[in-house]
Design an enzyme around this catalytic site. Structure first.
Site, short mmCIF file in Angstrom:
data_model
loop_
_atom_site.label_atom_id
_atom_site.label_comp_id
_atom_site.label_asym_id
_atom_site.label_seq_id
_atom_site.Cartn_x
_atom_site.Cartn_y
_atom_site.Cartn_z
N HIS A 46 3.65 5.25 -2.83
CA HIS A 46 4.39 4.00 -2.93
C HIS A 46 5.65 4.08 -2.06
O HIS A 46 6.46 5.01 -2.25
CB HIS A 46 4.82 3.73 -4.38
CG HIS A 46 3.67 3.49 -5.31
ND1 HIS A 46 2.87 4.51 -5.75
CD2 HIS A 46 3.20 2.33 -5.86
CE1 HIS A 46 1.93 3.99 -6.54
NE2 HIS A 46 2.11 2.69 -6.62
N ASP A 56 1.82 1.48 -1.42
CA ASP A 56 1.94 0.23 -2.18
C ASP A 56 3.40 -0.18 -2.37
O ASP A 56 4.29 0.68 -2.41
CB ASP A 56 1.31 0.38 -3.57
CG ASP A 56 -0.19 0.56 -3.54
OD1 ASP A 56 -0.77 0.61 -2.44
OD2 ASP A 56 -0.78 0.66 -4.64
#
Length: 216
Positions: free
Chosen positions: A184, A35
């Site tokens: 992430h 992400d």
């Protein structure tokens, strides 16, 4: 790590059955997701690691970052990974009205589509930033053709209270066939991410697992 669990409880998945939390399979397959990118240097390192282990993944991109770093976005595509929408401005759904939220998602999709052009990827995958989305927002997005992808394993790579070793342990201990795992590719998560990811890839590869991209 606060009150958010590493492993998503069954009760949460049952309460929101229209969202994708994991893939049902008996095969040794894991679904890595990243992400908040694309991010200079960090996303490139992730792509290199994935290539080293012949792994495919899904990148939930912030539209604003795609606009800033189109060359990195194109590199993700060229490596054969899947793309998901993570809003244009990383909005927190619980604090955003429906109209504003949908407009932000739509803007991010326009940015993504403009870069995809004739690329083979056409799926509309969506992950809400922070995992926070109102029922009205989720229903509206599903009606617009999005597949809302959540997770069943959080690495907590972004959390400065989480050590690199704990980040690694979170994934090694909780992942199982069909798990959707959250990392992430961001500056905030870089220290934990770049420590844990190669070890995760090596550990599960040695156990006969493959890493696949999600598809709607």
């Amino acid at each position: 790590m606060g009150i958010t669990p590493v492993k998503t409880p069954k009760i949460v998945k049952k309460a929101l059955p229209k969202y994708v939390w994991e893939k049902q399979t008996n095969e040794k397959i894991l679904y890595l997701t990243f992400d908040d990118g694309p991010t200079p240097n960090i996303t490139d390192q992730v792509l290199n690691l994935l290539s080293e282990f012949h792994a495919k993944a899904t990148f939930f991109c912030i539209g604003n970052n795609v606009e800033k770093h189109p060359e990195i976005f194109k590199n993700i595509l060229s490596k054969g990974h899947a793309i998901g929408n993570h809003t244009q401005n990383h909005l927190k759904g619980w604090k955003t009205d429906l109209e504003h939220y949908l407009a932000d998602v739509d803007k991010a999709q326009d940015v993504i589509n403009s870069e995809l052009k004739d690329n083979k990827f056409s799926q509309k995958l969506f992950r809400p930033p922070y995992g926070k989305i109102k029922p009205s927002q989720g229903k509206a997005l599903i009606n617009l053709g999005y597949t809302i992808v959540m997770w069943n394993v959080l690495s907590f790579d972004w959390d400065n209270q989480t050590s690199p070793d704990t980040c690694l342990k979170n994934v090694l201990d909780k992942s199982e066939p069909g798990s959707i795992i959250v990392f992430h590719d961001s500056e905030k998560a870089a220290k934990n991410l770049l420590y844990a990811l190669p070890k995760v890839l090596e550990h599960f590869s040695n156990k006969g697992y493959t890493f696949k991209a999600l598809a709607s």
